[in-house]
Design an enzyme around this catalytic site. Structure first.
Site, PDB file in Angstrom:
ATOM      1  N   SER A 124      25.372  18.583 -21.401  1.00 25.10           N
ATOM      2  CA  SER A 124      24.307  18.751 -20.422  1.00 25.10           C
ATOM      3  C   SER A 124      22.949  18.572 -21.088  1.00 25.10           C
ATOM      4  CB  SER A 124      24.408  20.146 -19.802  1.00 25.10           C
ATOM      5  OG  SER A 124      23.377  20.354 -18.870  1.00 25.10           O
ATOM      6  N   GLY A 125      22.111  17.714 -20.476  1.00 22.76           N
ATOM      7  CA  GLY A 125      20.783  17.452 -21.019  1.00 22.76           C
ATOM      8  C   GLY A 125      20.715  16.268 -21.949  1.00 22.76           C
ATOM      9  N   THR A 129      23.052  11.372 -16.517  1.00 23.45           N
ATOM     10  CA  THR A 129      22.657  10.997 -15.151  1.00 23.45           C
ATOM     11  C   THR A 129      21.582   9.912 -15.178  1.00 23.45           C
ATOM     12  OG1 THR A 129      23.179  13.221 -14.370  1.00 23.45           O
ATOM     13  CG2 THR A 129      21.773  11.876 -12.967  1.00 23.45           C
ATOM     14  N   ASN A 174      19.475  22.612 -19.322  1.00 23.28           N
ATOM     15  CA  ASN A 174      18.982  21.425 -18.630  1.00 23.28           C
ATOM     16  C   ASN A 174      18.487  21.828 -17.248  1.00 23.28           C
ATOM     17  OD1 ASN A 174      18.506  18.901 -17.597  1.00 23.28           O
ATOM     18  ND2 ASN A 174      20.603  18.172 -17.723  1.00 23.28           N
ATOM     19  N   SER A 177      20.996  19.759 -14.427  1.00 19.97           N
ATOM     20  CA  SER A 177      22.334  19.601 -14.999  1.00 19.97           C
ATOM     21  C   SER A 177      23.345  19.266 -13.907  1.00 19.97           C
ATOM     22  CB  SER A 177      22.752  20.891 -15.708  1.00 19.97           C
ATOM     23  OG  SER A 177      24.082  20.797 -16.170  1.00 19.97           O
ATOM     24  N   SER A 178      24.123  18.212 -14.127  1.00 26.70           N
ATOM     25  CA  SER A 178      25.192  17.849 -13.183  1.00 26.70           C
ATOM     26  C   SER A 178      26.319  18.864 -13.326  1.00 26.70           C
ATOM     27  CB  SER A 178      25.709  16.441 -13.463  1.00 26.70           C
ATOM     28  OG  SER A 178      24.711  15.487 -13.272  1.00 26.70           O
ATOM     29  N   GLY A 380      30.434  16.361 -20.850  1.00 21.57           N
ATOM     30  CA  GLY A 380      30.904  16.256 -22.230  1.00 21.57           C
ATOM     31  C   GLY A 380      31.615  17.523 -22.664  1.00 21.57           C
ATOM     32  N   GLU A 382      32.317  21.002 -24.015  1.00 21.81           N
ATOM     33  CA  GLU A 382      31.446  22.176 -23.924  1.00 21.81           C
ATOM     34  C   GLU A 382      31.967  23.311 -24.804  1.00 21.81           C
ATOM     35  OE1 GLU A 382      30.483  23.721 -20.116  1.00 21.81           O
ATOM     36  OE2 GLU A 382      29.106  22.084 -19.629  1.00 21.81           O
TER      37      GLU A 382
END
Length: 1006
Positions: A124-125, A129, A174, A177-178, A380, A382
């Protein structure tokens, strides 16, 4: 002159970009990690990333894999000129870029006619995206398009803000974040234009709706609605603008963000929804659901004396029933009671308040001939401070993607070696299949054990699930728990955790909540209430078939595993490209490079493993033409041009450069160089040769300029002569035209032939564009003299008539023939005829079941062609009797229920008489001297035009139909006659009149 030189300058600038990246490697590193000398060193890998990041070079290759580092600032590398710069350029001829991957994938799809996919991964970040947005933007701008295609491209782009609003949230790492994995198929037609798209989502973080960690937010759409929605809309939804009023929005204590404008993003989302196909009504239904979630969070529950649950906030239930379009009492019942099925009988159980705390978490459900490029924007690997069920699924997904990546990379390498005729060398790598099997193996894997524990009767809990894992997987080398660990490991592990040794490192998972999150199913009575909603979106989410189906739905982990298997099948069927995204620091600061954080991501993204696989054979490979074009100045035999076979030219060049046999191999169309040092030595030699090449280039350019001047002079002279010739021809043409106009009324002669031919040609050309489109269209242009216009018109009409007749179906042809005969008989003769013109004649007015089976058997082989209900009037007394009139090919019969009362042979029929008024009475004249025929028949039918036409045609008696204006005489018996008088009146009436006549009063038609 400038125009002719421009392409040369353009191609030179492209090559210079690549040259500068290679020759400045000490300052900015190498643009392809494959060219790292010490490729096994993680420190060398990270140092190369750092050098390039410091120079704002955020993209680097590992062979065909693109590594992207998030710069946390705007870079001037995404403009339309930049897109054109990468369009159609060979992958390695220019510096690494997301556009290079996009263009290479697009060209592979067009040339190889194979579906492609781009896999984007990272934490994330890291910019996943944004990378997918850049790819979509590249296709929308550079692909061929028209107005329709542009609208489709706009829909693909506008889907992003909608997906982000409903699937993204602010986390500690983030601000955008998705919280789901996204796979998008972009479809292209045969011209390479985007024509549509399809989106699948994976593992939406539904728990975020009801719970957020401190400093985090719920999904963006809730805040956007409250901040950006108009006052009237909020009143309609029974909402207040303050987020602190809603339980689902206060747990993270972060209602607003300085980096995000919820009001502006609301406008973007509302503008995007109609673009991607939502109607105004559907948007309102969607907003009703969003508001319902907020009201559901504010619903309070109490506990009675016997432990039963009841709702204490009736206002919220009223809001929910209005917004969801469901019955309020049924919803309250469903929220406080659970319906169970035991031995085929339904039992309703009162829910405890503990279950109610978890129930709202289950109410957030998300709706679900061309070449394709797939985009996978997936979470990704985590590793958090507290890892639970969501991290377990995410990391399982990454294990599968790593397995797929290694398999596809090795297969691609092996196929390239076999294509080029080079022996394949076995590659040593870590095969993570053992970890994938540990998680997903049937009956033995963690997911199977988790499902079994969820379904097991009796007392089950997360701790019992952990004990089951210890019993089943205790000896596995990649599984550790506190009970199974050594003393050193126990100090850092909780008793409620298990550890998996993933390909990217060790991760401890806390089992608390595993069973609840895996048992992701709604109570059946709540589903029943939702599927009866007036809201079509809710009906789509809660399908009636699922309520009826007694089969237990799959657990969440199994659903995720199955969807992941389908995703693997999709990806295996496509040619993959990869984008690995890296976050340089946790503070989102531009220019800051956190080596520890980057090393952690390099490890769990498997980049070193990717590099080792890519470098297992040859570090550098290029097509013969590209290699020879770049390095030909280093050999006198290949400079300035090589005219033989490309492979011979490359062989001559490397022999001159002194390459050793173990340093390179020549394939069928490429040269493979094993060591980066060999390439760097060649590059340095080229750099040293450039001054000499420059002097020769100046001389060559001077010669070229002289040659260009001579060519330009000759070209300009030839263009001037052509222009003068065209002017002379034009002047001659104008003279002939004017002379022809003067003599246009004379006979055809040399003076007017050109003018008259032109007039005739213009007439025929105009006629071609304005020919009548229908046989009923009588328009025809006025022709000039000497044109056989009438002959052309007849030919065209004949052709249109022929085409029309060929298109007529047999059933319609039969209908038309009957209508034509009806027109011949009744047109301008009978008052009711005009009303019958627009009505189709039916094959029969009686259904097959209405004709008695005994009658059909009596008729035998004589099939009924037409049947209708009629009223028969007795010849004496005129008593009405209901009958059926059945027509066959040779005779007609009157039927009374099961008995044939009279048979009328067509050959004996003398004629048919009808009146000229609007009544339905007609007489069939039969010979009275023949005892078999029983004399004339007086009948009444409400479909008299249809019946008489069919009877006359079948009997071949069209010319024997008589239309009488006042009265009809008919034979009663031998020598006796009856009379039917017809008059007009206000309503239809048939009765016995004066003097024994039958009086028929016909209704007036206005």
């Amino acid at each position: 002159m400038n125009k002719s030189i421009h392409p040369l300058i353009s191609s030179t600038s492209v090559r210079l970009v690549m040259e500068s990246a290679l020759t400045a490697r000490d300052r900015v590193g190498v643009q392809d990690f494959v060219l790292l000398e010490n490729y096994n060193s993680e420190a060398a890998f990270i140092e190369n990333l750092r050098r390039r990041f410091r120079e704002n070079l955020i993209y680097t290759y590992i062979g065909s894999v693109l590594v992207s580092v998030n710069p946390y600032k705007e870079l001037e590398i995404y403009s339309k000129p930049q897109m054109e710069r990468y369009r159609g350029v060979s992958f390695y001829e220019i510096s690494p870029h997301i556009y290079a991957v996009s263009d290479n994938t697009y060209r592979a799809m067009r040339t190889e006619r194979k579906d492609q996919c781009i896999l984007i991964s990272g934490e994330s970040g890291a910019g996943k995206t944004e990378a997918s947005k850049k790819i979509l933007l590249y296709y929308a701008v550079t692909c061929p398009t028209n107005d329709h295609m542009a609208a489709l491209g706009d829909r693909l782009l506008q889907s992003n803000p909608v997906l982000e609003a409903f699937g993204n949230a602010k986390t500690l790492r983030n601000d955008n974040s998705s919280r789901f994995g996204k796979y998008m198929d972009v479809q292209f037609d045969f011209r390479g234009a985007p024509v549509g798209g399809h989106i699948l989502n994976y593992l939406l973080e539904k728990s975020r709706v009801v719970h957020q960690n401190h400093g985090e937010r719920n999904f963006h759409i809730f805040y956007q609605l409250l901040d950006g929605g108009e006052d009237d809309l909020l009143i309609t939804l029974d909402l207040e603008r303050n987020p602190q009023k809603y339980q689902y929005l206060v747990k993270g204590n972060c209602p607003r963000l300085s980096s995000v404008s919820d009001k502006n993003n609301w406008k973007v989302v509302m503008k995007a929804l109609p673009v991607i196909g939502f109607t105004e009504e559907e948007v309102q239904k969607l907003l009703n659901i969003i508001a319902s979630v907020l009201h559901l969070g504010n619903t309070q529950f109490g506990e009675g004396e016997e432990g039963e649950t009841y709702i204490t906030t009736e206002t919220q239930i009223h809001h929910l029933s209005k917004l969801m379009g469901v019955d309020g009492s049924a919803l309250g019942e469903a929220l406080t009671h659970k319906k169970l099925t035991a031995k085929g009988e339904e039992v309703t159980v009162v829910l405890s308040s503990l279950l109610m705390l978890c129930l709202p978490d289950e109410l957030y459900h998300s709706s679900k001939g061309s070449s394709v490029i797939g985009l996978l924007d997936i979470y990704g690997f985590e590793v958090l401070q507290h890892n639970s069920f969501e991290q377990f699924c995410i990391n399982y997904c990454n294990e599968k993607l790593q397995q797929l990546f290694i398999e596809l990379t090795l297969r691609s390498e092996q196929e390239e070696y076999e294509t080029e005729g080079i022996a394949w060398e076995t590659v040593q790598y870590f095969d993570n299949k053992i970890i994938c099997d540990l998680i997903e193996e049937k009956h033995k894997g963690i997911i199977s054990i988790l499902d079994e524990e969820c379904l097991r009767p009796g007392e089950t809990c997360d701790v019992s699930f952990l004990e089951k894992l210890e019993d089943a997987l205790g000896g596995h080398p990649h599984f550790v728990t506190h009970k199974l660990a050594n003393g050193k490991t126990r100090r850092v592990m909780s008793r409620e955790e298990f550890r998996l040794l993933h390909y990217a490192g060790e991760v401890n998972y806390n089992v608390n909540g595993f069973l609840d999150k895996n048992n992701d199913s709604l109570n059946r009575n709540l589903k029943e209430v939702m599927c009866q909603s007036d809201n079509q979106i809710l009906q789509h989410c809660f399908r009636r078939e699922e309520v009826i189906d007694q089969k237990r739905p799959e657990m969440a982990a199994t659903q995720f595993k199955n969807s992941l298997m389908k995703l693997m099948e999709i990806l295996m069927s496509k040619e993959p490209s990869y984008v690995r995204c890296i976050k340089p620091n946790d503070a989102k600061q531009p220019g800051r490079f956190d080596e520890v954080l980057v090393r952690h991501q390099v490890k769990y993204l498997g980049l070193m493993e990717n590099l080792r696989v890519r470098r297992a054979g040859f570090a550098y490979r290029r097509r013969f033409e590209a290699f020879l074009q770049r390095y030909k100045p280093l050999c006198p035999e290949t400079w300035p041009n090589w005219h033989g076979r490309l492979s011979d030219g490359v062989s001559t060049l490397v022999s001159h450069l002194g390459y050793k046999p173990e340093e390179y191999k020549l394939g069928r169309s490429k040269i493979f160089i094993r060591f980066p040092k060999t390439l760097f030595t060649t590059e340095d030699a080229l750099e040293a040769k450039k001054p000499e090449i420059g002097c020769l280039g100046v001389l060559y350019m001077h010669v070229c300029v002289c040659v260009v001047i001579v060519i330009q002079s000759g070209w300009r002279g030839m263009k001037a002569r052509r222009r003068a010739k065209r002017r002379r021809q034009a002047a001659e043409l104008i003279r002939r035209f004017i002379k022809g106009f003067i003599y246009r009324h004379e006979e055809y002669c040399p003076e007017n032939e050109y003018f008259l031919d032109h007039v005739r040609y213009s007439f025929l050309k105009n006629l071609r564009q304005n020919l009548p489109k229908s046989v009923l269209d009588k328009n025809w242009p006025t022709p000039p003299p000497l044109v056989a216009s009438e002959h052309l018109r007849r030919m065209h009409m004949r052709n249109m008539t022929l085409k029309y007749c060929r298109r007529v179906q047999p059933e319609w042809k039969k209908q038309m023939m009957q209508k034509v005969e009806a027109s011949k008989i009744f047109k301008d003769q009978k008052d009711s005829y005009p009303q019958s013109v627009g009505r189709l004649f039916l094959d029969s007015r009686l259904e097959r079941e209405q004709i008695n089976l005994k009658v059909v058997q009596t008729l035998g082989n004589d099939k009924v062609q037409y049947g209708v209900s009629v009223i028969k009037y007795d010849r004496r007394g005129f008593k009405p009797r209901p009958r059926q009139l059945l027509l066959t090919n040779t005779f007609a019969v009157l039927v009374d229920r099961t008995k044939i009362k009279q048979r009328m042979d067509y050959s004996a029929m003398r004629g048919i008489s009808v009146s000229s008024l609007s009544d339905g009475v007609f007489v069939v004249h039969m010979p009275s001297e023949d005892n078999k025929q029983k004399g004339d028949v007086v009948l009444h039918c409400s479909h008299v035009i249809e019946l008489v036409t069919k009877l006359a045609m079948m009997a071949n008696k069209v010319s024997y139909v008589n239309i009488s204006p006042g009265s009809i005489r008919f034979a009663v018996a031998r020598g006796k006659e009856g009379i039917i008088d017809f008059v007009r009146g206000s309503e239809l009436k048939v009765a016995k009149g004066k003097r024994g006549h039958l009086l028929v009063v016909s209704q007036r038609l206005y």
